[in-house]
Design an enzyme around this catalytic site. Structure first.
Site, short mmCIF file in Angstrom:
data_model
loop_
_atom_site.label_atom_id
_atom_site.label_comp_id
_atom_site.label_asym_id
_atom_site.label_seq_id
_atom_site.Cartn_x
_atom_site.Cartn_y
_atom_site.Cartn_z
N LYS A 140 0.86 -1.19 0.00
CA LYS A 140 0.00 0.00 0.00
C LYS A 140 0.89 1.22 0.00
O LYS A 140 1.80 1.33 0.83
CB LYS A 140 -0.88 0.01 1.27
CG LYS A 140 -1.89 1.15 1.28
CD LYS A 140 -3.19 0.72 0.68
CE LYS A 140 -4.14 1.88 0.41
NZ LYS A 140 -3.85 2.64 -0.83
N LYS A 171 4.79 2.95 8.50
CA LYS A 171 3.56 3.70 8.83
C LYS A 171 2.36 2.75 8.98
O LYS A 171 1.59 2.85 9.93
CB LYS A 171 3.30 4.71 7.71
CG LYS A 171 2.29 5.77 8.04
CD LYS A 171 2.09 6.71 6.85
CE LYS A 171 3.36 7.43 6.45
NZ LYS A 171 3.13 8.41 5.37
N LYS A 222 5.34 1.87 -2.92
CA LYS A 222 5.28 3.24 -3.43
C LYS A 222 5.61 3.20 -4.91
O LYS A 222 6.29 2.29 -5.39
CB LYS A 222 6.30 4.12 -2.70
CG LYS A 222 6.00 5.61 -2.78
CD LYS A 222 5.04 6.05 -1.71
CE LYS A 222 4.71 7.52 -1.82
NZ LYS A 222 3.93 8.00 -0.67
N THR A 270 -5.66 13.04 6.40
CA THR A 270 -4.28 13.19 6.86
C THR A 270 -4.17 14.38 7.83
O THR A 270 -3.56 14.26 8.90
CB THR A 270 -3.32 13.37 5.66
OG1 THR A 270 -3.55 12.27 4.77
CG2 THR A 270 -1.87 13.35 6.10
N ASN A 318 -3.61 20.25 1.07
CA ASN A 318 -4.50 19.26 1.67
C ASN A 318 -4.18 19.04 3.15
O ASN A 318 -5.03 19.20 4.02
CB ASN A 318 -4.37 17.96 0.85
CG ASN A 318 -5.18 16.84 1.41
OD1 ASN A 318 -4.96 16.42 2.53
ND2 ASN A 318 -6.13 16.35 0.65
N SER A 340 -7.68 5.44 3.77
CA SER A 340 -7.54 4.64 2.54
C SER A 340 -7.89 3.18 2.84
O SER A 340 -8.52 2.49 2.03
CB SER A 340 -6.11 4.70 2.00
OG SER A 340 -5.95 5.80 1.15
P1 NAD Z 1 -0.62 19.63 -1.58
O1 NAD Z 1 -0.10 19.67 -2.99
O2 NAD Z 1 -2.07 19.70 -1.32
O3 NAD Z 1 0.05 20.86 -0.76
C1 NAD Z 1 1.42 21.08 -0.79
C2 NAD Z 1 1.68 22.44 -0.15
O4 NAD Z 1 3.09 22.66 -0.09
C3 NAD Z 1 1.10 23.61 -0.93
O5 NAD Z 1 0.55 24.57 -0.02
C4 NAD Z 1 2.34 24.21 -1.60
O6 NAD Z 1 2.20 25.60 -1.85
C5 NAD Z 1 3.38 23.96 -0.54
N1 NAD Z 1 4.73 24.06 -1.09
C6 NAD Z 1 5.20 23.54 -2.25
N2 NAD Z 1 6.48 23.91 -2.43
C7 NAD Z 1 6.82 24.67 -1.36
C8 NAD Z 1 7.98 25.34 -0.96
N3 NAD Z 1 9.09 25.31 -1.72
N4 NAD Z 1 8.00 26.01 0.21
C9 NAD Z 1 6.90 26.06 0.99
N5 NAD Z 1 5.74 25.44 0.66
C10 NAD Z 1 5.72 24.76 -0.50
O7 NAD Z 1 0.07 18.34 -0.93
P2 NAD Z 1 -0.41 17.54 0.37
O8 NAD Z 1 -1.25 16.40 -0.05
O9 NAD Z 1 -0.90 18.51 1.40
O10 NAD Z 1 0.99 16.90 0.82
C11 NAD Z 1 1.94 17.64 1.58
C12 NAD Z 1 2.93 16.67 2.18
O11 NAD Z 1 2.23 15.72 3.00
C13 NAD Z 1 3.75 15.82 1.21
O12 NAD Z 1 5.04 15.59 1.77
C14 NAD Z 1 3.01 14.50 1.15
O13 NAD Z 1 3.84 13.39 0.78
C15 NAD Z 1 2.58 14.39 2.60
N6 NAD Z 1 1.45 13.49 2.82
C16 NAD Z 1 0.26 13.71 2.23
C17 NAD Z 1 -0.80 12.84 2.47
C18 NAD Z 1 -2.16 13.07 1.88
O14 NAD Z 1 -3.06 12.29 2.19
N7 NAD Z 1 -2.36 14.10 1.09
C19 NAD Z 1 -0.62 11.73 3.30
C20 NAD Z 1 0.61 11.53 3.92
C21 NAD Z 1 1.64 12.43 3.67
#
Ligand code: NAD
Length: 434
Positions: A88, A112, A124, A208, A239, A367
């Site tokens: 997963k 995790k 992944k 998340t 998100n 999920s």
């Molecule tokens: P997203 O695309 O919704 O948001 C990403 C955010 O990061 C945006 O606000 C963007 O502007 C910001 N960002 C991008 N580049 C940047 C920079 N250089 N400096 C500062 N901010 C910056 O993505 P997300 O789903 O919120 O995911 C964010 C992190 O959380 C990632 O590392 C992802 O792997 C991790 N994550 C997400 C989930 C999920 O369910 N969405 C689950 C586990 C982990």
């Protein structure tokens, strides 16, 4: 460290891409496994299994671009460990994706999933592509060809992809459709993070961030920090960061600083988070928000706050800025936001770090609910989903906290102890085949 002497050495030299001296993401993961090995007792006999992904697939993904030329992209799917269940983990579309990164992310998924005790192994995937350079048609062709190429590895009881950076519900819908066309039966359970009308789950989008908030509240209770009036700084307001920021603000915390790719904003009295979310939805980022002052990006790290939530990218908290951090607690919404050196600096300063492998596990937990709902074709209400999510996160966090107290280790090491023991215990009970 003397206990590591019991750990057997690999019977053959590691291939170069598994070289622990190359400190890419995979090298960082290997260091984390080494830190936990002394605590694994007799299960340390099996630890080598955590240092070798079970299966790595590298695929060529050719597509015809809209201008008639043929472009080739490199794609990956890695199944790190399947001892506890099917693989997963998400699929990332990014120009900087490497095999080392996908391997590390797949291993962190094993950890995790075991940490929150959902019945999955870790996997992944990714494609080395900047999806912003593609039209919608090109993106669909890329997704479908990639899905076909990894089709031999995925399936509802084999390996279940999900969204990650730059992939979303639409891409999951194309993956589900491609897999279903190739196998001759509609198979909603092959991916999660799907649109709700296609077998997706209510509550998945916020899951998340809700998990980040839930473990933050639990850790605050245990460490005597009052959420009411606590100052929160968030990096990344997408998100994960946007949802976590909203939930903390609703609980009475003050969101005093936010940084995203459009800049950094600050308001010592706390921002109107609902208005900020509306602004981000309209303008694409926090830059230009009327309810706060603009701030230099570098100043974000030294902002006066109690809780810091990195929720953007990897490696953001590093040896150059970790010393400046004033927060009492860091909650890792992003995957891998803290480098190992920064981790040590924060630990020495007495900052409580809630590691990604537990803090952002809310997404994979819902999920899992989505996959269960798809199998049973019976869908739960959003309240049921949120209540089950909160219960799993609270129980998992309490278990990790107890192990950290018992062994006097960081919460990251404690999460690895809990998770690696579960994985290796399953490995031991299954035994070696043949
Ligand atoms: P997203 O695309 O919704 O948001 C990403 C955010 O990061 C945006 O606000 C963007 O502007 C910001 N960002 C991008 N580049 C940047 C920079 N250089 N400096 C500062 N901010 C910056 O993505 P997300 O789903 O919120 O995911 C964010 C992190 O959380 C990632 O590392 C992802 O792997 C991790 N994550 C997400 C989930 C999920 O369910 N969405 C689950 C586990 C982990």
């Amino acid at each position: 460290m003397s206990k590591t002497k019991d750990t057997p050495v690999a019977s053959h030299p590691l291939p170069s891409y598994l070289n622990p001296d190359h400190l890419g993401p995979w090298g960082i993961y290997l260091q984390q496994v080494d830190r936990v090995t002394p605590y694994l007792g007799s299960l340390a006999r099996w630890v080598e299994t955590l240092k070798r992904p079970k299966r790595i697939l590298v695929v060529d993904v050719p597509i015809e671009l809209d201008n008639g030329t043929i472009a080739h992209y490199e794609g990956y799917r890695v199944q790190h460990n399947l001892s506890r269940g099917p693989g997963k983990g998400g699929v990332r579309f990014h120009q900087d994706v490497t095999l080392s990164e996908v391997m590390a992310l797949s291993a962190w998924m094993s950890v995790k999933n075991a940490a929150v005790n959902v019945p999955y192994g870790g996997a992944k995937g990714g494609i080395r592509v900047d999806p912003r350079t593609l039209s919608v048609g090109e993106l669909e062709r890329l997704t479908r060809r990639y899905t076909s190429e990894i089709g031999m590895m995925i399936g509802p009881s084999k390996d279940i992809p999900a969204p990650d950076v730059n992939t979303n519900g639409q891409i999951m819908a194309w993956m589900m459709d491609t897999y279903s066309m190739n196998t001759g039966a509609t198979s909603t359970g092959v991916v999660t993070g799907k649109p709700v009308d296609l077998g997706g789950s209510l509550g998945r989008v916020e899951a998340t961030g809700r998990g980040v908030y839930t473990v933050g509240v639990e850790a605050a209770k245990l460490s005597g920090l009052n959420i009411q009036g606590a100052k929160v700084a968030v990096q990344g307001f997408g998100n994960v960061g946007g949802t976590a920021g909203k939930l903390f603000a609703e609980a009475g915390a003050l969101v005093v600083a936010v940084q995203d790719h459009t800049g950094t904003i600050h308001n010592a009295k706390g921002m109107d988070v609902a208005a900020l979310l509306e602004h981000v939805a309209k303008k694409g980022g926090v830059g230009g928000f009327a309810g706060a002052e603009k701030m230099e990006n570098e100043a974000f790290w030294s902002v006066n706050c109690d809780i810091l939530i990195p929720a953007a990218l990897e490696g953001q908290i590093n040896k150059d800025n970790a010393g400046k951090i004033k927060a009492k607690m860091v909650i890792e919404g992003a995957n891998g936001p803290t480098t190992p050196e920064a981790d040590d600096i924060l630990n020495d300063k007495g900052v409580l770090v809630l590691p990604d492998v537990i803090a952002n596990a809310g997404g994979v937990t819902v999920s899992y609910f989505e996959w269960v709902q798809d199998f049973s074709s019976f869908f739960w209400t959003e309240d049921e989903i949120n209540a089950r999510l909160v219960r799993i996160m609270q129980e998992a966090f309490a278990g990790v906290w107890a192990v950290a107290q018992e062994h006097k280790v960081t919460l990251r090491t404690a999460t690895f102890i809990v998770a690696c023991k579960r994985i290796l215990h399953a490995r031991e009970m299954r035994g070696l085949y043949p």
